[in-house]
Each structure stands twice: as structure tokens, then as C-alpha cells.
Write a protein that holds these residues in place. Structure first.
Motif, PDB file in Angstrom:
ATOM      1  N   SER A 165      -8.850   6.638  -1.328  1.00 17.41           N
ATOM      2  CA  SER A 165      -7.437   6.836  -1.656  1.00 17.41           C
ATOM      3  C   SER A 165      -6.580   5.701  -1.116  1.00 17.41           C
ATOM      4  O   SER A 165      -5.712   5.175  -1.821  1.00 17.41           O
ATOM      5  CB  SER A 165      -6.963   8.179  -1.083  1.00 17.41           C
ATOM      6  N   ILE A 166      -6.808   5.308   0.122  1.00 19.82           N
ATOM      7  CA  ILE A 166      -6.007   4.246   0.744  1.00 19.82           C
ATOM      8  C   ILE A 166      -6.276   2.901   0.069  1.00 19.82           C
ATOM      9  O   ILE A 166      -5.340   2.158  -0.263  1.00 19.82           O
ATOM     10  CB  ILE A 166      -6.303   4.161   2.250  1.00 19.82           C
ATOM     11  N   THR A 171       0.161   7.477   1.655  1.00 26.68           N
ATOM     12  CA  THR A 171       0.039   6.554   0.517  1.00 26.68           C
ATOM     13  C   THR A 171       0.102   7.320  -0.808  1.00 26.68           C
ATOM     14  O   THR A 171       0.629   6.807  -1.799  1.00 26.68           O
ATOM     15  CB  THR A 171      -1.266   5.750   0.587  1.00 26.68           C
ATOM     16  N   SER A 172      -0.413   8.553  -0.824  1.00 32.13           N
ATOM     17  CA  SER A 172      -0.307   9.379  -2.035  1.00 32.13           C
ATOM     18  C   SER A 172       1.155   9.688  -2.331  1.00 32.13           C
ATOM     19  O   SER A 172       1.575   9.705  -3.494  1.00 32.13           O
ATOM     20  CB  SER A 172      -1.080  10.686  -1.852  1.00 32.13           C
ATOM     21  N   ALA A 224      -3.708   8.631   4.205  1.00 27.26           N
ATOM     22  CA  ALA A 224      -3.985   8.836   2.782  1.00 27.26           C
ATOM     23  C   ALA A 224      -2.911   9.697   2.130  1.00 27.26           C
ATOM     24  O   ALA A 224      -2.489   9.422   0.997  1.00 27.26           O
ATOM     25  CB  ALA A 224      -5.355   9.489   2.606  1.00 27.26           C
ATOM     26  N   SER A 231      -7.350   2.291  -2.914  1.00 20.57           N
ATOM     27  CA  SER A 231      -6.909   2.256  -4.316  1.00 20.57           C
ATOM     28  C   SER A 231      -5.388   2.293  -4.465  1.00 20.57           C
ATOM     29  O   SER A 231      -4.875   2.203  -5.586  1.00 20.57           O
ATOM     30  CB  SER A 231      -7.521   3.428  -5.085  1.00 20.57           C
ATOM     31  N   THR A 232      -4.667   2.408  -3.356  1.00 21.10           N
ATOM     32  CA  THR A 232      -3.207   2.478  -3.432  1.00 21.10           C
ATOM     33  C   THR A 232      -2.613   1.222  -4.053  1.00 21.10           C
ATOM     34  O   THR A 232      -1.688   1.297  -4.878  1.00 21.10           O
ATOM     35  CB  THR A 232      -2.603   2.706  -2.030  1.00 21.10           C
ATOM     36  N   VAL A 249      -0.255   1.314  -7.383  1.00 22.42           N
ATOM     37  CA  VAL A 249       1.139   0.865  -7.379  1.00 22.42           C
ATOM     38  C   VAL A 249       1.346  -0.277  -8.372  1.00 22.42           C
ATOM     39  O   VAL A 249       2.336  -0.297  -9.126  1.00 22.42           O
ATOM     40  CB  VAL A 249       1.565   0.443  -5.961  1.00 22.42           C
ATOM     41  N   ILE A 260       2.647   6.716  -4.011  1.00 19.99           N
ATOM     42  CA  ILE A 260       2.288   6.654  -5.427  1.00 19.99           C
ATOM     43  C   ILE A 260       3.135   7.638  -6.241  1.00 19.99           C
ATOM     44  O   ILE A 260       3.607   7.312  -7.339  1.00 19.99           O
ATOM     45  CB  ILE A 260       0.789   6.949  -5.606  1.00 19.99           C
TER      46      ILE A 260
END
Length: 262
Positions: free
Chosen positions: A173-174, A88-89, A85, A176-177, A181, A92
Motif C-alpha cells: 500500500s505504501i 497514505t490511503s 498505510a 504503490s501510493t 497519486v 489517495i
């Protein structure tokens, strides 16, 4: 031959160490082996990563409850989920700075305005991004406390609720990546305009997971849901105030940013 991880003696035909379970690697690393390992680990539909994400959507009580009760192999553990997570943040944030930043009109963002609608608000966003990982971590104890106080029919202790909260936040979080993006690439303005809606959906997802892990009557939900949301809202306001204090103490913001210009 010995295992490079635990020094256990191995037969030459072993593919995995029977003692620690590590894969036996006898060849040098090549570009082909790196690519193969990456796709095998993350894009195999049978692997624990995709299984964990899917089951967090449809039956999160099995993922969280399973880990709490000792199930360790079927799903990805919460620490690994947290690491992914955060990665991936970071992706973003990269898109935000390198692709979307110049396309955002900060003066139109109503929920974070200063006396200088463009430069002041842009300054808040830029400074907040530097502490985004810290802010992300602060949501874990807030969701944990809310679920522990409101949704605890199974009598899980506080550390066990940390597991549930970590799974909830990292899964959201993962997942919604991809949305984040794509929106940053196609409509950066909409991404920042809907940031608060994103937070609301995240909180609702965490509440959904908490409910699944603590089955209760529909009647009791009438007071449990508002109570959960109230605790999280207070925590959210606390995070906002804490963030502003940090930005002032570090000099990223100053009082002049909020003084009306003559």
C-alpha cells in the motif's frame, strides 16, 4: 533533570534517556525543529522506514521473520506500518475526491455497473470509499488464513502469520501510493479502470512474501499457489458481498439502483 517520559534522573549532558531511550528535549518546539524532525524521521535513507520497505521487496523473510523472532529495532514494527498505510490511503482518497472525481466517467467501469450506468456506479464508488479503511482491514485475516494453511513450513502460529500479512499489505500500500497519486493526477479514468488489476498485483505480492517466509520446493508450488489464490479469491468475494450488505443496511444503496429502468 528528569526524563519527561519515565521520570528517570538524567545528567545535564544526556541526549537520550538511558532508561527508556527517549530523546531529551530541552528546547521549545519551533517550525524549524518540526521540519528537521520530519525529514530526519522519514527521509533519512538510513532510517528504519525506507529500510523496511526496501527489504520487504528484496528479502521480506528477514523483516517478517526478524520481528517474529524478536528483532525490534532494525525494522519498523507492523503497527507503525499499518498507521502509515492508513495515512497514505487517506491521501489517495483526498486526491480521488478533490482532484480526480469530476474527471471519471463511471458509465465506462465494467466491473461495477447498476441499472443507471453513470449515477448508480458513481454511488457505489462514493459509498465504498466511506468504508475503505474497514475493507482494508478485512484483507488481513484473509491473507493470514491463506498463508497459514498453505505456506507454513516454518510452523508459525496464526498471530505470527498476522504479522507477515500486515507487513505484506502495508508495504504494498505504501509503495504503490506514488503510482496511485500520479495516475489520479494524470489519468483518473485509468486508475479506476485498472482497480481490479491493482488488487491482483497486491495479492500476488502477498503471496510472494508468504513464499519467501516459507521456503518450499518448486514441485509443491504447483498446488500451493492455486490453493493460496483460491482461498484469497473466496475471501475477496466474501468482502465484496459483506460490503454490499453494509451499503444496503446503511441506506447508501437500495434495490432501485439495480432495477432496470423502463
Amino acid at each position: 533533570m528528569t526524563c519527561k517520559n519515565c521520570a528517570n534522573t538524567l545528567s545535564s549532558d544526556f541526549s537520550f534517556c538511558p532508561s527508556c531511550g527517549a530523546k531529551v528535549v530541552s528546547k521549545r518546539i519551533t517550525a524549524k525543529s518540526l521540519i528537521s524532525d520530519f525529514f530526519e524521521r522519514y527521509f533519512n535513507l538510513d532510517n528504519t522506514f525506507f529500510k523496511t520497505l526496501w527489504h520487504m521487496l528484496v528479502k521480506p523473510q528477514e523483516v517478517c521473520g526478524g520481528y517474529i523472532n524478536g528483532l525490534r529495532k532494525k525494522y519498523l514494527n507492523p503497527v507503525s506500518m499499518l498507521a502509515i498505510a492508513l495515512t497514505t490511503s487517506g491521501l489517495i482518497l483526498f486526491f480521488m475526491k478533490k482532484v480526480a472525481w469530476g474527471k471519471i466517467d463511471f458509465s465506462k467501469i465494467s466491473y461495477a455497473q447498476t441499472s443507471n450506468p453513470q449515477e448508480g456506479t458513481e454511488k457505489i464508488f462514493s459509498a465504498s470509499m466511506e468504508y475503505s479503511s474497514l475493507i482494508y482491514f478485512l484483507y488481513i485475516p484473509i491473507i493470514t488464513l491463506a498463508s497459514y494453511l498453505v505456506f507454513n513450513r516454518k510452523k508459525y502460529n496464526l498471530p505470527e502469520h498476522v504479522i507477515i500479512s500486515t507487513y505484506s499489505l502495508t508495504s504494498f500500500s505504501i509503495i504503490s501510493t506514488v503510482y496511485a497519486v500520479l495516475l489520479l493526477a494524470l489519468s483518473p479514468q485509468m486508475y479506476v479502470d485498472t482497480a481490479l488489476i491493482y488488487v491482483v498485483i497486491m495479492i500476488l505480492f502477498c503471496m510472494y512474501v508468504a513464499i519467501k517466509n516459507s521456503p518450499c520446493s518448486n514441485a509443491s508450488l504447483l498446488w500451493r499457489i492455486p490453493s493460496f489464490l483460491m482461498i484469497v479469491f473466496i475471501g475477496y468475494m466474501g468482502i465484496s458481498i459483506f460490503t454490499m450488505i453494509i451499503l444496503f443496511l446503511t441506506g447508501d444503496l437500495n434495490i432501485q439502483d439495480f432495477v432496470p429502468k423502463k
